[in-house]
Design an enzyme around this catalytic site. Structure first.
Site, PDB file in Angstrom:
ATOM      1  N   LYS A  22       0.852  -1.208   0.000  1.00  0.00           N
ATOM      2  CA  LYS A  22       0.000   0.000   0.000  1.00  0.00           C
ATOM      3  C   LYS A  22       0.877   1.244   0.000  1.00  0.00           C
ATOM      4  O   LYS A  22       0.674   2.168  -0.785  1.00  0.00           O
ATOM      5  CB  LYS A  22      -0.885   0.013   1.233  1.00  0.00           C
ATOM      6  CG  LYS A  22      -1.527   1.367   1.535  1.00  0.00           C
ATOM      7  CD  LYS A  22      -2.415   1.369   2.738  1.00  0.00           C
ATOM      8  CE  LYS A  22      -1.704   1.580   4.023  1.00  0.00           C
ATOM      9  NZ  LYS A  22      -1.409   2.978   4.368  1.00  0.00           N
ATOM     10  N   ASN A  23       1.902   1.265   0.866  1.00  0.00           N
ATOM     11  CA  ASN A  23       2.695   2.480   1.062  1.00  0.00           C
ATOM     12  C   ASN A  23       3.714   2.718  -0.030  1.00  0.00           C
ATOM     13  O   ASN A  23       4.442   3.709   0.009  1.00  0.00           O
ATOM     14  CB  ASN A  23       3.341   2.464   2.443  1.00  0.00           C
ATOM     15  CG  ASN A  23       2.296   2.596   3.532  1.00  0.00           C
ATOM     16  OD1 ASN A  23       1.135   2.946   3.250  1.00  0.00           O
ATOM     17  ND2 ASN A  23       2.659   2.279   4.748  1.00  0.00           N
ATOM     18  N   CYS A 116      -5.247  12.035  12.047  1.00  0.00           N
ATOM     19  CA  CYS A 116      -5.979  10.784  11.791  1.00  0.00           C
ATOM     20  C   CYS A 116      -5.986  10.026  13.117  1.00  0.00           C
ATOM     21  O   CYS A 116      -5.654  10.539  14.162  1.00  0.00           O
ATOM     22  CB  CYS A 116      -5.292   9.987  10.687  1.00  0.00           C
ATOM     23  SG  CYS A 116      -3.771   9.253  11.243  1.00  0.00           S
ATOM     24  N   ARG A 121      -0.406  14.155  12.891  1.00  0.00           N
ATOM     25  CA  ARG A 121       0.152  14.045  11.535  1.00  0.00           C
ATOM     26  C   ARG A 121       0.491  15.426  10.948  1.00  0.00           C
ATOM     27  O   ARG A 121      -0.094  15.860   9.953  1.00  0.00           O
ATOM     28  CB  ARG A 121      -0.798  13.289  10.612  1.00  0.00           C
ATOM     29  CG  ARG A 121      -1.297  11.963  11.149  1.00  0.00           C
ATOM     30  CD  ARG A 121      -0.214  10.914  11.350  1.00  0.00           C
ATOM     31  NE  ARG A 121       0.324  10.392  10.122  1.00  0.00           N
ATOM     32  CZ  ARG A 121      -0.218   9.386   9.429  1.00  0.00           C
ATOM     33  NH1 ARG A 121      -1.327   8.842   9.850  1.00  0.00           N
ATOM     34  NH2 ARG A 121       0.347   8.943   8.321  1.00  0.00           N
ATOM     35  N   ASP A 306       4.367   0.398  11.905  1.00  0.00           N
ATOM     36  CA  ASP A 306       3.132  -0.224  11.398  1.00  0.00           C
ATOM     37  C   ASP A 306       2.984  -1.669  11.856  1.00  0.00           C
ATOM     38  O   ASP A 306       1.884  -2.224  11.802  1.00  0.00           O
ATOM     39  CB  ASP A 306       3.106  -0.181   9.865  1.00  0.00           C
ATOM     40  CG  ASP A 306       3.039   1.238   9.355  1.00  0.00           C
ATOM     41  OD1 ASP A 306       3.321   1.456   8.160  1.00  0.00           O
ATOM     42  OD2 ASP A 306       2.732   2.143  10.152  1.00  0.00           O
ATOM     43  N   ARG A 398      -8.617  -0.400   4.342  1.00  0.00           N
ATOM     44  CA  ARG A 398      -7.743   0.654   3.818  1.00  0.00           C
ATOM     45  C   ARG A 398      -6.397   0.072   3.391  1.00  0.00           C
ATOM     46  O   ARG A 398      -5.751   0.574   2.472  1.00  0.00           O
ATOM     47  CB  ARG A 398      -7.510   1.725   4.889  1.00  0.00           C
ATOM     48  CG  ARG A 398      -8.733   2.558   5.208  1.00  0.00           C
ATOM     49  CD  ARG A 398      -8.395   3.680   6.141  1.00  0.00           C
ATOM     50  NE  ARG A 398      -7.207   4.403   5.660  1.00  0.00           N
ATOM     51  CZ  ARG A 398      -6.571   5.302   6.385  1.00  0.00           C
ATOM     52  NH1 ARG A 398      -6.976   5.600   7.602  1.00  0.00           N
ATOM     53  NH2 ARG A 398      -5.524   5.931   5.894  1.00  0.00           N
TER      54      ARG A 398
HETATM   55  C1  EPZ Z   1       4.132   6.826   6.299  1.00  0.00           C
HETATM   56  O1  EPZ Z   1       3.336   7.824   6.919  1.00  0.00           O
HETATM   57  C2  EPZ Z   1       3.224   5.618   6.161  1.00  0.00           C
HETATM   58  N1  EPZ Z   1       2.084   5.957   5.307  1.00  0.00           N
HETATM   59  C3  EPZ Z   1       2.738   5.191   7.547  1.00  0.00           C
HETATM   60  O2  EPZ Z   1       1.950   4.020   7.379  1.00  0.00           O
HETATM   61  C4  EPZ Z   1       3.960   4.848   8.403  1.00  0.00           C
HETATM   62  O3  EPZ Z   1       3.534   4.507   9.693  1.00  0.00           O
HETATM   63  C5  EPZ Z   1       4.903   6.058   8.470  1.00  0.00           C
HETATM   64  O4  EPZ Z   1       5.263   6.458   7.120  1.00  0.00           O
HETATM   65  C6  EPZ Z   1       6.181   5.756   9.227  1.00  0.00           C
HETATM   66  O5  EPZ Z   1       6.842   4.691   8.612  1.00  0.00           O
HETATM   67  C7  EPZ Z   1       2.253   5.947   3.960  1.00  0.00           C
HETATM   68  O6  EPZ Z   1       3.334   5.690   3.451  1.00  0.00           O
HETATM   69  C8  EPZ Z   1       1.042   6.251   3.129  1.00  0.00           C
HETATM   70  P1  EPZ Z   1       6.161  10.126   8.516  1.00  0.00           P
HETATM   71  P2  EPZ Z   1       3.891   9.348   7.008  1.00  0.00           P
HETATM   72  O7  EPZ Z   1       6.038  11.391   7.757  1.00  0.00           O
HETATM   73  O8  EPZ Z   1       4.604   9.676   5.762  1.00  0.00           O
HETATM   74  C9  EPZ Z   1       6.167  13.287  12.053  1.00  0.00           C
HETATM   75  C10 EPZ Z   1       0.088   2.638   7.692  1.00  0.00           C
HETATM   76  O9  EPZ Z   1      -0.414   2.117   8.708  1.00  0.00           O
HETATM   77  N2  EPZ Z   1       6.111  14.312  10.995  1.00  0.00           N
HETATM   78  O10 EPZ Z   1       7.388   9.285   8.360  1.00  0.00           O
HETATM   79  O11 EPZ Z   1       2.774  10.227   7.426  1.00  0.00           O
HETATM   80  C11 EPZ Z   1       4.853  12.520  12.151  1.00  0.00           C
HETATM   81  O12 EPZ Z   1       3.930  13.229  12.964  1.00  0.00           O
HETATM   82  C12 EPZ Z   1       0.552   4.077   7.740  1.00  0.00           C
HETATM   83  O13 EPZ Z   1       0.263   2.050   6.596  1.00  0.00           O
HETATM   84  C13 EPZ Z   1       6.238  15.650  11.358  1.00  0.00           C
HETATM   85  O14 EPZ Z   1       6.402  15.987  12.529  1.00  0.00           O
HETATM   86  O15 EPZ Z   1       4.913   9.183   8.211  1.00  0.00           O
HETATM   87  C14 EPZ Z   1       5.274  11.229  12.774  1.00  0.00           C
HETATM   88  O16 EPZ Z   1       5.347  11.389  14.175  1.00  0.00           O
HETATM   89  C15 EPZ Z   1       0.308   4.720   9.095  1.00  0.00           C
HETATM   90  N3  EPZ Z   1       6.167  16.598  10.374  1.00  0.00           N
HETATM   91  C16 EPZ Z   1       6.685  11.001  12.211  1.00  0.00           C
HETATM   92  O17 EPZ Z   1       7.118  12.270  11.713  1.00  0.00           O
HETATM   93  C17 EPZ Z   1       5.989  16.260   9.051  1.00  0.00           C
HETATM   94  O18 EPZ Z   1       5.952  17.178   8.194  1.00  0.00           O
HETATM   95  C18 EPZ Z   1       6.730   9.991  11.061  1.00  0.00           C
HETATM   96  O19 EPZ Z   1       5.886  10.464  10.069  1.00  0.00           O
HETATM   97  C19 EPZ Z   1       5.859  14.896   8.711  1.00  0.00           C
HETATM   98  C20 EPZ Z   1       5.926  13.939   9.704  1.00  0.00           C
END
Ligand code: EPZ
Length: 417
Positions: A22-23, A116, A121, A306, A398
């Site tokens: 998915k990701n 979410c 996020r 995840d 999802r």
């Molecule tokens: C991706 O989400 C994945 N989703 C998530 O999978 C996964 O858990 C996550 O990466 C971590 O591996 C997709 O790829 C569609 P991040 P993403 O930006 O990109 C903080 C699932 O269950 N952050 O690496 O949103 C954020 O709040 C989903 O399949 C900021 O602070 O994750 C979090 O604490 C859930 N500012 C951390 O970084 C930003 O601008 C990691 O977020 C962006 C992120």
């Protein structure tokens, strides 16, 4: 609202293929916005999040058809640069369209993706990087109004956190930018490498994806290409957890063992044997699991956040105590209260969850509130006494393609009503 009914204590067995990731599919679908001509995306899972992305692409003007697991996409007809609130809210990761739409059309208007189920996020890292590349972004009334008056230009970007989404957004903004972009402290997940592989097939010049430093030389245009999505490592971890909690032996095909290098040791610590070879995993669980001691979630190649919820169910029925430390998201323990309703012994305190293994869980009516928490409840239902009824199946859909059919094929007594 559909529900899952699971009759627990059924031993699993057999061989199943792991779905496409998915990701990986989501950012690659966004990347097609940047291309001319036709792309064929193979091994694309049928998921509501993928359908949400298809809806956004069609709204923007792309022509898309699905033939089984293959999506045929042509982005020549893109005629819009806004994504309406209704489409944005269907999937939080729609933010990854920002970089692509801005790079293709020179402007982008989309609503704030909002929080979410697992945390607020924020997107500050995304916005800061795009502004460094020359984007002018106004945030008002819940909308992001973005333009790139002089186009996007390559620059050196250092991420405060190796954010997966921000790394992807920057890559999508940089491939057609003027000059070279260097991303340091980039996310290293396999899905980042898969996105780079697709973009490079389209004519991009991306070097170092999968490492902490990614270099992108902007090019003039990109042409559609054929690409096969990598296997979903989290779906694989989830199926292994289902086998672990039922004392089963299963085989997984179409899986990349190296993508699970931080997950497999946790199962081995619990007494499972895991043999990876030629794209297959032979997984065997003991009658009763040992504790996994400590699991701390980290950016790749650390233990994936995840997989925290699906593996917590295994800890719930193991001998001894397992401590989870959730370092990535602020609110990713919502499944624990539902597991406790099924007899689990879990105490959470901030980023910590202490799980004391119990002999057995018992069936109950439980409610899923997020994607991976739903998977944890399915695994719990498989090993619980009597029946478990799980509502909130929309969360499961999802990210898992027909999980109940896959588990039925392995011998589980599971029905969707
Ligand atoms: C991706 O989400 C994945 N989703 C998530 O999978 C996964 O858990 C996550 O990466 C971590 O591996 C997709 O790829 C569609 P991040 P993403 O930006 O990109 C903080 C699932 O269950 N952050 O690496 O949103 C954020 O709040 C989903 O399949 C900021 O602070 O994750 C979090 O604490 C859930 N500012 C951390 O970084 C930003 O601008 C990691 O977020 C962006 C992120």
């Amino acid at each position: 609202m559909s529900k899952l009914i699971i009759k627990g204590k059924q031993r699993l067995g057999g061989k199943v293929s792991v779905q496409g990731a998915k990701n990986s599919a989501l950012p690659i679908l966004a990347a097609t916005v940047l291309t001319r001509g036709e792309s064929l995306i193979f091994n694309c899972p049928v998921l509501s999040d993928v359908e949400a992305s298809v809806g956004i692409l069609r709204y923007l003007g792309c022509v898309i058809s699905r033939e089984g697991a293959t999506l045929v996409i042509n982005a020549d007809g893109i005629c819009r640069s806004d994504i309406p609130d209704g489409l944005m809210r269907k999937m939080r990761s729609s933010i990854v369209f920002l970089g692509a739409v801005l790079a293709r059309t020179g402007s982008a208007r989309l609503s704030f993706p909002g929080g979410c189920e697992i945390g607020p996020r924020p997107i500050d890292i995304h916005l800061c990087a795009l502004r460094e590349m020359g984007a002018v972004i106004k945030e008002k009334h819940g909308y992001l109004d973005c333009t790139a008056p002089e186009g996007l230009k390559g620059c050196k970007i250092s991420l405060s956190f190796p954010s997966v989404g921000a790394t992807e957004d920057i890559m999508l903004a940089a491939v057609l930018a003027h000059g070279t972009t260097t991303i340091t402290n980039a996310a290293r997940e396999p899905e980042i490498s898969d996105l780079a592989d697709y973009l490079n097939k389209c004519g991009a010049k991306i070097y170092g994806a999968g490492e902490g430093v990614i270099v992108i030389d902007g090019v003039g245009s990109l042409n559609g290409a054929c690409h096969t999505i990598i296997p979903d490592r989290i779906a694989a971890a989830t199926l292994m957890s289902c086998a672990a909690v039922t004392g089963s032996r299963i085989a997984l095909t179409d899986v990349v063992g190296s993508h699970l290098a931080s997950v497999i040791p946790a199962f081995e610590e619990a007494g499972c044997t895991v043999l990876c070879q030629n794209g297959e995993i032979d997984f065997r669980a003991p009658q009763r699991l040992d504790s996994m001691r400590i699991i701390r979630t980290m950016p790749y190649p650390g233990f994936p956040t995840d997989a925290q919820a699906p593996l917590m169910t295994a800890a719930c029925v193991a001998k001894g105590t397992t401590v989870f430390i959730e370092n990535i998201f602020e609110n990713r323990y919502r499944h624990t209260s539902e597991l406790v309703r099924m007899g689990a012994n879990i105490r959470t305190e901030g980023k910590f969850a202490v799980v004391e293994g119990v002999e057995a869980l018992y069936g109950a009516a439980v409610e899923a509130t997020d994607l991976r928490g739903a998977a944890a409840l399915v695994a719990a239902g498989l090993c619980a006494e009597q029946n478990t009824e799980i509502s909130g199946v929309k969360y499961l859909e999802r990210g898992y393609e027909n999980l109940e059919l896959t588990l039925s094929a392995l011998g589980a007594d599971i029905k969707k009503i």
